[in-house]
Design a protein around this motif. Structure first.
Motif, PDB file in Angstrom:
ATOM      1  N   CYS A 145       0.848  -1.191   0.000  1.00 33.47           N
ATOM      2  CA  CYS A 145       0.000   0.000   0.000  1.00 33.47           C
ATOM      3  C   CYS A 145       0.884   1.241   0.000  1.00 33.47           C
ATOM      4  O   CYS A 145       1.857   1.323   0.763  1.00 33.47           O
ATOM      5  CB  CYS A 145      -0.912   0.015   1.217  1.00 33.47           C
ATOM      6  N   PHE A 146       0.538   2.212  -0.854  1.00 33.70           N
ATOM      7  CA  PHE A 146       1.314   3.438  -0.976  1.00 33.70           C
ATOM      8  C   PHE A 146       0.385   4.639  -0.795  1.00 33.70           C
ATOM      9  O   PHE A 146      -0.720   4.660  -1.336  1.00 33.70           O
ATOM     10  CB  PHE A 146       1.962   3.547  -2.359  1.00 33.70           C
ATOM     11  N   ASN A 147       0.855   5.627  -0.066  1.00 33.41           N
ATOM     12  CA  ASN A 147       0.167   6.905   0.008  1.00 33.41           C
ATOM     13  C   ASN A 147       0.712   7.760  -1.145  1.00 33.41           C
ATOM     14  O   ASN A 147       1.871   8.160  -1.134  1.00 33.41           O
ATOM     15  CB  ASN A 147       0.431   7.587   1.358  1.00 33.41           C
ATOM     16  N   VAL A 148      -0.136   8.029  -2.155  1.00 32.43           N
ATOM     17  CA  VAL A 148       0.350   8.672  -3.385  1.00 32.43           C
ATOM     18  C   VAL A 148      -0.234  10.073  -3.598  1.00 32.43           C
ATOM     19  O   VAL A 148      -0.118  10.633  -4.684  1.00 32.43           O
ATOM     20  CB  VAL A 148       0.023   7.785  -4.614  1.00 32.43           C
ATOM     21  N   LYS A 149      -0.841  10.644  -2.582  1.00 29.83           N
ATOM     22  CA  LYS A 149      -1.577  11.904  -2.776  1.00 29.83           C
ATOM     23  C   LYS A 149      -0.675  13.058  -3.207  1.00 29.83           C
ATOM     24  O   LYS A 149      -1.141  13.994  -3.870  1.00 29.83           O
ATOM     25  CB  LYS A 149      -2.354  12.277  -1.519  1.00 29.83           C
ATOM     26  N   ASP A 150       0.627  13.009  -2.872  1.00 28.28           N
ATOM     27  CA  ASP A 150       1.519  14.132  -3.200  1.00 28.28           C
ATOM     28  C   ASP A 150       2.364  13.881  -4.446  1.00 28.28           C
ATOM     29  O   ASP A 150       3.309  14.629  -4.718  1.00 28.28           O
ATOM     30  CB  ASP A 150       2.457  14.414  -2.017  1.00 28.28           C
ATOM     31  N   TYR A 151       2.029  12.829  -5.215  1.00 28.86           N
ATOM     32  CA  TYR A 151       2.918  12.428  -6.316  1.00 28.86           C
ATOM     33  C   TYR A 151       2.421  12.825  -7.705  1.00 28.86           C
ATOM     34  O   TYR A 151       3.008  12.424  -8.712  1.00 28.86           O
ATOM     35  CB  TYR A 151       3.137  10.903  -6.281  1.00 28.86           C
ATOM     36  N   ASP A 152       1.317  13.597  -7.801  1.00 30.04           N
ATOM     37  CA  ASP A 152       0.790  14.045  -9.110  1.00 30.04           C
ATOM     38  C   ASP A 152       0.599  12.882 -10.082  1.00 30.04           C
ATOM     39  O   ASP A 152       1.079  12.917 -11.222  1.00 30.04           O
ATOM     40  CB  ASP A 152       1.734  15.093  -9.744  1.00 30.04           C
ATOM     41  N   GLU A 154      -5.955   7.753  -3.075  1.00 31.58           N
ATOM     42  CA  GLU A 154      -4.817   8.335  -2.355  1.00 31.58           C
ATOM     43  C   GLU A 154      -3.996   7.254  -1.676  1.00 31.58           C
ATOM     44  O   GLU A 154      -2.763   7.340  -1.605  1.00 31.58           O
ATOM     45  CB  GLU A 154      -5.303   9.366  -1.337  1.00 31.58           C
ATOM     46  N   ILE A 155      -4.663   6.245  -1.138  1.00 28.74           N
ATOM     47  CA  ILE A 155      -3.955   5.060  -0.626  1.00 28.74           C
ATOM     48  C   ILE A 155      -4.109   3.987  -1.704  1.00 28.74           C
ATOM     49  O   ILE A 155      -5.161   3.363  -1.826  1.00 28.74           O
ATOM     50  CB  ILE A 155      -4.509   4.570   0.718  1.00 28.74           C
ATOM     51  N   THR A 156      -3.090   3.840  -2.506  1.00 32.64           N
ATOM     52  CA  THR A 156      -3.136   2.907  -3.638  1.00 32.64           C
ATOM     53  C   THR A 156      -2.548   1.562  -3.250  1.00 32.64           C
ATOM     54  O   THR A 156      -1.470   1.496  -2.645  1.00 32.64           O
ATOM     55  CB  THR A 156      -2.377   3.499  -4.844  1.00 32.64           C
ATOM     56  N   ASN A 211      -5.223  -1.164  -7.285  1.00 37.44           N
ATOM     57  CA  ASN A 211      -6.551  -0.860  -6.724  1.00 37.44           C
ATOM     58  C   ASN A 211      -7.612  -1.816  -7.283  1.00 37.44           C
ATOM     59  O   ASN A 211      -8.696  -1.395  -7.713  1.00 37.44           O
ATOM     60  CB  ASN A 211      -6.927   0.609  -7.000  1.00 37.44           C
ATOM     61  N   ASP A 212      -7.241  -3.097  -7.298  1.00 38.01           N
ATOM     62  CA  ASP A 212      -8.125  -4.196  -7.736  1.00 38.01           C
ATOM     63  C   ASP A 212      -8.424  -4.194  -9.235  1.00 38.01           C
ATOM     64  O   ASP A 212      -9.253  -4.976  -9.699  1.00 38.01           O
ATOM     65  CB  ASP A 212      -9.445  -4.197  -6.957  1.00 38.01           C
ATOM     66  N   THR A 213      -7.783  -3.325  -9.992  1.00 36.15           N
ATOM     67  CA  THR A 213      -7.939  -3.341 -11.453  1.00 36.15           C
ATOM     68  C   THR A 213      -6.770  -4.108 -12.072  1.00 36.15           C
ATOM     69  O   THR A 213      -5.611  -3.764 -11.819  1.00 36.15           O
ATOM     70  CB  THR A 213      -7.958  -1.908 -12.023  1.00 36.15           C
ATOM     71  N   PRO A 214      -7.052  -5.143 -12.868  1.00 33.30           N
ATOM     72  CA  PRO A 214      -5.957  -5.906 -13.489  1.00 33.30           C
ATOM     73  C   PRO A 214      -5.111  -4.997 -14.384  1.00 33.30           C
ATOM     74  O   PRO A 214      -5.630  -4.110 -15.065  1.00 33.30           O
ATOM     75  CB  PRO A 214      -6.689  -6.964 -14.333  1.00 33.30           C
ATOM     76  N   THR A 215      -3.803  -5.230 -14.374  1.00 39.70           N
ATOM     77  CA  THR A 215      -2.901  -4.448 -15.225  1.00 39.70           C
ATOM     78  C   THR A 215      -1.741  -5.333 -15.638  1.00 39.70           C
ATOM     79  O   THR A 215      -1.626  -6.486 -15.214  1.00 39.70           O
ATOM     80  CB  THR A 215      -2.423  -3.180 -14.487  1.00 39.70           C
TER      81      THR A 215
END
Length: 551
Positions: free
Chosen positions: A67-74, A88-90, A107-111
């Motif tokens: 889990c990553f907090n990505v809110k400040d990463y644009d 924001e929490i990916t 975030n539960d989407t296959p990639t």
């Protein structure tokens, strides 16, 4: 920032979950305890390839989730580009099934792995000794200077226009090739165009001419039958007109006696009127229909011309021939207007290149200012890390062409000893020196730009004494601006973490597994003491450990 890591059924790890915090955290453990396994598991969610050999129990699936907090990463634009749900929490999850098949989710989407790799590069930087060679990579050098020079906006503008220029140049080459080809075929194209234009093509003409031809070809037969039909209608004795009038008079006499007879009379009267109109039309046609060999020949010739053109151009109808005519007109006009078309495209390219040159100049000015600031700070940092004589010299030159990131050519030169000449960074041999240089570089960047989480994987190898304390200080300083994880074997570095994790092996019922836990203060003192003096804990080692923690 990495906020948590969950690992199940990976290598020696049966099940593991750890929360990770901001600032500087350290990870310690005996050799072989599983620190590299932990990094390997993390590597899976960062896009590394995997196979069934890393699965602990081959009958169960392996799951690694970070889990990553990505809110400040644009990153919103990145998520939209790849059709991913932005949170924001990916959460990035990687699964290896018992069949060996691997799956990845954001975030539960296959990639796919390429997207995962691209995303991970924006979230985490795993930095080990062998990756210090990155400093010799020109792209990384530009990333450093552009980050410090705050060139991101200008570079984005530049690259958009540079892309436009590339498209324009491609269009110009295509236009030139097309014009050259059409010039070679100019006489033929003009001949075909003249032929089609001379035919004066009209939609529906073939169908109309075929009707005319059919009529002219049977003119005598049509005329004879028209005369016979009209004569039969007009004959005074047995003519249909006379008989119909007589027939009508009989019905008229009885119409007054019954409503049905009246209706029949009205219908008959209407039909007689229609019949007389038909006879009049046939009489008129008699005057128009006559054998005309000349018109027949002209119609035949016109139809044959149109049939020949359809066959020649493999067209199914006149509409297709008109499209072909338009295409040949375009080819002829293209050749005739070639000079103007090329000039327009060249002028557009020139205009775009002028815009690029202005932007490239601004980018270059920023880089030179950034280079001065960077080298000044780097020298200060290297001096602190006991590398007083190491100097960096950044040399700029102007490229003869516009490059994808401006017109600068740039090289990093380093002199590692007083009096030595400067040489390219890639020729520096000492891994220890490069580790400290890279540490200094990342420290400076952390203060001047937004960096992802960084993991230092035992880059302190070969460092000891006073230098190790300073390395620890620099790492801790970085932790004020970003999340730092340091896997280390040095107590001086381990003591500087805000949080301390220990990787250990657990032997139970004949099986060996790896696990991790965050150490409390007393556990931490014991771990540092063991790192200082070995398993046999001494009073001096414990005292030294407490001293390190209190500093």
């Amino acid at each position: 920032m990495l906020s948590s890591l969950t690992v199940k059924n990976y290598a020696l790890i049966q099940s593991l979950n750890v929360d990770i915090f901001s600032g500087m955290s350290v990870i310690t453990g005996e050799t072989g305890a599983g620190k590299s396994i932990l990094l390997g598991a993390l590597g899976l969610v960062l896009g590394k390839r995997a196979d069934l050999s890393v699965v602990y129990d081959k009958n169960q699936k392996c799951v690694v989730e970070a889990c990553f907090n990505v809110k400040d990463y644009d990153l919103i634009e990145f998520f939209e580009k790849h059709d991913l749900d932005f949170e924001e929490i990916t959460t990035i999850r990687r699964e290896i099934l018992p069949s060996g098949k691997s799956r990845a989710f954001v975030n539960d989407t296959p990639t796919n792995l390429s997207v995962l790799t691209e995303l991970s590069q924006k979230l985490i930087d795993i930095h080990s000794q062998h990756e210090t060679l990155q400093l010799a990579d020109q792209q990384f050098q530009f990333e450093i200077i552009d980050a410090i020079g705050v060139n991101k906006f200008l570079l984005n503008q530049y690259q958009e226009i540079y892309k436009e220029r590339r498209i324009l140049k491609k269009e110009l080459r295509s236009l030139e090739e097309q014009i050259e080809k059409e010039r070679e075929n100019q006489a033929y194209n003009q001949f075909i165009l003249d032929e089609l234009q001379a035919a004066n093509l009209k939609v529906g003409e073939i169908e109309m001419l075929e009707d005319v031809l059919h009529k002219l070809s049977h003119a005598e037969e049509i005329q004879n039958n028209l005369v016979s039909a009209v004569d039969l209608a007009d004959d005074e004795q047995i003519g249909l007109n006379s008989n119909l009038i007589l027939f009508k008079s009989f019905v008229d006499k009885i119409a007054k006696y019954d409503r049905n007879f009246q209706i029949i009379f009205e219908r008959l009267q209407s039909n007689i009127i229609d019949f007389q109109d038909i006879v009049d039309e046939l009489r008129n046609e008699m005057d128009r229909v006559e054998a005309d060999p000349d018109q027949l020949q002209r119609t035949n010739d016109r139809l044959q011309l149109l049939y020949d053109l359809l066959k020649k151009h493999r067209a199914s109808d006149i509409e297709e021939l008109l499209i072909i005519e338009k295409d040949f007109e375009r080819k002829v006009n293209l050749t005739e207007q070639a000079t103007d078309l090329i000039k327009i495209k060249e002028n557009k390219i020139k205009q775009v290149e002028e815009e690029l040159t202005i932007l490239a100049s601004q980018i270059s000015d920023n880089r030179k200012e950034a280079a001065d600031l960077f080298t000044k700070r780097l020298h200060e940092k290297l001096s602190f890390l006991e590398m007083k004589n190491t100097r960096l010299n950044i040399v700029f030159s102007k490229a003869t062409i516009l490059l994808s990131n401006g017109f600068d050519e740039m090289n990093f030169y380093i002199s590692s000893d007083a009096g030595k000449t400067f040489d390219l960074v890639k020729k520096i041999a000492s891994g220890g020196e490069m580790s400290r240089i890279m540490l200094a570089v990342k420290n400076i960047l952390s203060q001047l730009s937004q960096l992802p989480t960084i993991i230092f994987d035992e880059i302190d190898t070969g460092v000891s004494g006073e230098v190790s304390k300073k390395v620890a200080y620099v790492m801790k300083e970085m932790g004020r601006y970003m999340q730092v994880l340091a896997i280390t074997h040095l107590p001086q570095i381990a003591a500087n973490g805000s949080h301390h994790y220990k990787v250990f092996k657990d032997v139970s019922e004949g099986s060996v597994t790896s696990n991790i836990k965050e150490l409390r203060e007393e556990e931490r003192i014991k771990e540092l003491a063991e790192m200082l003096g070995g398993k046999e804990l001494t009073a001096s080692a414990l005292a030294h450990a407490k001293e390190l923690l209190s500093v």
